[in-house]
Design an enzyme around this catalytic site. Structure first.
Site, short mmCIF file in Angstrom:
data_model
loop_
_atom_site.label_atom_id
_atom_site.label_comp_id
_atom_site.label_asym_id
_atom_site.label_seq_id
_atom_site.Cartn_x
_atom_site.Cartn_y
_atom_site.Cartn_z
N ARG C 104 0.72 -1.34 -0.09
CA ARG C 104 -0.08 0.18 0.03
C ARG C 104 0.84 1.30 0.05
NH1 ARG C 104 -2.96 2.04 -2.47
NH2 ARG C 104 -3.80 0.00 -2.73
N GLU C 201 5.84 39.92 -10.46
CA GLU C 201 4.58 39.74 -10.91
C GLU C 201 3.80 41.03 -11.36
OE1 GLU C 201 2.26 37.39 -8.08
OE2 GLU C 201 0.41 38.91 -8.41
#
Lengths: 284, 284, 284, 284, 284, 284
Positions: C104, C201
């Site tokens: 798993r 930005e």
């Protein structure tokens, strides 16, 4: 000028805890426990005994407060400040046991980092008036890199890359494996993100020209004499950042700076900086 | 002479892993990954570039093998060996990427520890022919104490206590809190186990006499001039171990040893030892 | 194409150990211990059940071998390989208990990272033929950033900065605190080393012009429509790296790429990539 | 409804520290340090941009306070609360540098865990009015299991076993090794303590009958169609807990619930839940 | 009977490393280093000096091999085996330094865990022939719970819950806060997953009846005398698991078992089990 | 008498965190969460149920405060204090959930360490009036050595060496490897620092004489009968510290002390001390 350590105190505490554990072991400070009453209070100051630049005050304070948060520690001269013999850097007021048990670890951090800042400052001072920056390298002491890089900034220096992960540095072997400078630079650009700068090491002016034409961001001029450095500056200034490297000393650094290189890198300021002499004095 | 690092490799790997993580970050060696083929094999040697004493070879080898256990690393000159420029210390044979990516961290350990061993050796050499031992202190670099203590032994020195936990060292403040040397020594003996030695720091011959009469195991003669040291030796030799301390240099250490003190302690060999210059050379 | 995970297995083992400890607790796999004989041997394969791109095979193998180094695990399809339903990615041969207990955790790593690679590949595929690169962001799952950045590369994407530490990204608040774009860029350059790129930005073409004139290395065009992006490309192409960002989907990514921006960044490929469906099948 | 994270803040801090270290590296937030004054104060809110269910507020707050305990963070909408676009989840007031440097890590936790809670809630909502519970599985993201299990509860789901250690789950291979269902259940009961429940996976109604007769506590009906599920419920309801599993979607979950099974388990809610879109807005 | 430790060796190594670090400090085994040649080889056996049951052999072997993987360690009597004075449990062959330096830590694990197994076995033996199981509690030594739980199984006992996390145990205070047994059981069922068993502690037969009617899985009969226990068994046998608890000794355990309770829990076997006397003998 | 734990609380927290993590797992205290309201407040006291000596109060308080620093915990009887049944050791006031969830871990530390202190005190009491000290050994429980050594001091005992690192102990095998006692002592002195004491184990009076003449600091008289011990004391008293060892019990310890040996060492007080019975009582 105050320069803060760049990481939160809670992250720095991991290094502080490790350093204290190294000194305290499982039995702790057996001398202090046997001789100093539990509730004794005291005052002390940390003083410079030599001239230099301070670095590591926040970490030294963290050491004392890790042992006992009730201790009051005031920083009189912050990271980046110049000190002269007799200047008080930190004042302490609290449990005597805490001051005595934490003293050595705090001084070990503070003396070493101030030593790095002072060594850096010596180089910075030597090139004052030029446009050349002094930068450190990856030649740091294992486990102390982040601390040393901070100390370099406290001394007026700038940081080179922090590790293998945050900038590309192409050396002889990388070049050889790619069949030359052109191949190596192309290979690097093919897989790297747009935020990574690429530096390449060159030994000759011919290599310099090739590196320039392939668009290297930074070119390290390895162990060149000052005449060759001047020629390199003549060829490449403004087209790439030019970095001089190799056996930099306080004596030769100004001549190198005056060639016009942009940065000079020194391993000595991190791997060989002598401790700045400091002492903790107890006040009545 | 071969001096093994005292801890199992699996415990040392914690420090090795931390040092490599510091250099590799999350992105790893972005230069090597971009330029060196995954299956390239290479050979290299680590050579001394200056004269000195080697320390840290097992740790340097551990660094390379941590990155890739398939790399073959042979130690040619073991810890404690003297080296001259050009001597090969370690030979490497294996994946080129591993050699390139681990090189700096391995050299940082090896260069620093060999620097400590060399500094120690310089003092040891200066007192050769006397019965005085050179010992280190707790003035070590945070996180590196066990490594530095080992390097001191490689240089021919001996270890003082490792921390606050393994021996008592009574200083001014402890004495003051107990109302004097006699009180401090009695207080220490009252709580300590039978395996712990007690050292006390004295500034005067009067204090020396008091410490002797109370049965101190070791007496530190702090910052005494050589005349006073000789008198102290006359009084106390053979009754307690006598340790001279304070501003020890290669220049003054022999004169101090010739006073007849048993040990001389130096902080400089651990907090200010310059790096021993080493280099990794690629073959072919 | 084989893309190696960038860190040595010994460093990856820390994450592997943590993931296994999370699944095994103190009691271990109580089902397997009760029902499978200690010496039972088995074979199994890990197969794709959906189409996608593989990432994490080295880590999945590390999980199995951490539980028992004697287990033989062969990678049939390496990181970066495309898979179709039914393709075998890894073959296992060894103790049945190990295969059952590690299954798993290994699948959790492999399925998630292959999911990230597949999501990345979907965007990369959509812009094929343009010169635009797909890059990831810092919108990653806590503790898994290095793994996810690797998976992005497996999917044909490139990495943006790894953290706050390896590149500058100046946003609204930084700009406001410095009194504008010019001030912010000057402030950044004043303290940064020469290996660090500076991104800023911008929301408007006016800001773009200001950022260009101050020498930003990278300009993020935030949430601009394609018309504005085209204008931005017209103004700035070749003068700075242009990055488009904001609500990127498989549907709109090509139109954005066709504006001519250099890179397109997506948070979705790391924070929302669905698991790639995989299964472990036991043979005989 | 307020659902507290189940572990003390001091234990959660390990995960928080790791996530922050991943983002800050050794150099820290180089942008903020260069552009925001050390003593600047600010306010900000974390808002939902999409509809969903909140999870992870205590962890997000822990991230900010780990960076600076003096920052004030108030939770407006607690874990388990439904949110609409524009709702304020957390309000922040304190050092601007702290808010900027911790923002991304806090949002990464909060966005992911709210995504898991929202995905869970979607399934829970789809079965509203039935008696069937939605439960998670061990198909979680490595290192985040405890966080994800908590988020499932926030979304109205219930937890299946946490790992291999806290309940028995007998699958095909375990059954085969014991020669059948009867043998496997007997083997499990022979060694297990009285506090452990035993679940077994069955593919057919015949297996179901055998599992029932051997006293399994829980029976997983693996990938059965709704007709078969109804028959299984008819046979076994009230005699064991019946769990349906396999390719559960928002579309098919209600039909499965209406068969009367007790629980439905879904891997999708933990391994593939998309991030809930959140943003941090700065207030003047 | 061989009972394997439930976690992979690589996870156990964390505890082994911590225990060795505790014994070796930074200086290591200073005695052995000074007196035993580096290449000396030796043989030794670990023998029982008292009768008992063995537990911890895999861990003891891990200690030796952690120090030096080249040492050969063979287990002659595996976990769960009965031993008599003089029986050889483990045989060692390899570097003398490794045997000497690892001896004490290995014996500390093996002696303690065998002590727990032996104490457990004493209780198990006393109830032989009844259907009652002996189980441990959470009254374990900090940091050693998983090891002690394993040792209990080696002694023929069974494990109660491992911690607060893997089963519900409702005590007085929980009951009071919910207004009674009925309220507490309903509250527990409302939030718990289907894999968790619920135990409740009762002091009286009236409480027992209420707990039964609310469907408690397990009922702890706290400090009841044997007459009351018999009545409780008469009322509840087969309807819930019945656990007797409180001041269990080797002397009184059989009488309690003969009341017909299903399990008897003992804190003594983990918090007070005396060490099993073992010794390491060197062979020429 | 108050005896402080020798390490700062912040270092102890590592052990506290590990112990709590062991008990809480990923799911936490599922019983308390389901049944006790989040804001419920309570008071409780920890009381002795048997007579003994207290140790571990600071650690028990650290456990509660680690879970919630707002809980108020007052120590009524400090480490080193004698207790009788019914005495209150610690008073608690704060969140009910915290008290309930931390109770077991706090009691596990406190009960075990008080058990060690009590066992030590029993030996100390038995030799009262003699000059002989009771000391512990390295036969401690893995991970708990520093805690147990502290508890021994609380019981009136003294500490032997803490590990292999802080004192030399030469045993049979070391002697054999050096060709005898003289050789072994010379070898040890040749490499050791001046702060380390040297102990040697002897089986006969002849060996005792040899050890004395070579200047051993401490001589362990291993498993000698009282007549031989008296002879040994006659020969060596005042020339070296004499330590008796081997199968020390409360019954035989006084007779051994009356032989005049300086110290008696016991492994039983650390590896086999039964828990001191304590309980936490809730107050309305």
């Amino acid at each position: 000028m105050t320069i803060s350590f760049p990481l939160p105190a809670a992250l720095v505490d991991t290094a502080v805890a490790a350093a204290l554990a190294e000194d305290l072991g499982d039995a702790g400070d057996i001398t202090t426990r046997a001789t100093i009453p539990r509730d004794a209070q005291g005052k002390a100051i940390i003083q410079a005994r030599k001239e230099g630049v301070v670095a590591g005050t926040e970490i030294a304070v963290a050491v004392f407060c890790f042992v006992d948060p009730s201790l009051q520690a005031d920083v009189n001269l912050h990271d980046g400040a110049p000190v002269k013999p007799g200047d008080t850097i930190i004042s302490l007021n609290g449990p005597s046991r805490t001051i005595l048990s934490a003293e050595r670890v705090a001084l070990n951090f503070l003396g070493h980092l101030s030593g790095v800042a002072t060594a850096t400052h010596d180089l910075v001072n030597a090139v004052r008036g030029t446009d050349t920056k002094i930068v450190c390298t990856r030649k740091t002491l294992p486990g102390l890199r982040g601390f040393q890089k901070h100390a370099v900034r406290c001394g007026g220096g700038f940081n080179h890359r922090f590790g293998l992960y945050d900038a590309v540095m192409i050396k002889d072997n990388h070049i050889a494996a790619c069949g030359g400078i052109t191949g190596a630079l192309k290979a690097a650009k093919a897989t790297l993100g747009h935020t990574v700068k690429i530096e390449i090491e060159v030994d000759t002016l011919k290599q310099l020209a090739e590196a320039l034409s392939e668009g290297a961001d930074i070119i390290m001029l390895d162990n060149m004499d000052t005449d060759t450095l001047k020629k390199a500056v003549g060829i490449a200034k403004g087209k790439a950042v030019l970095e001089a490297s190799g056996n930099i000393t306080v004596e030769n650094v100004r001549a190198i700076a005056e060639t016009g290189v942009d940065v000079i890198s020194s391993g000595w300021i991190t791997h060989s900086a002598p401790n700045l002499d400091l002492g903790l004095e107890y006040l009545d």
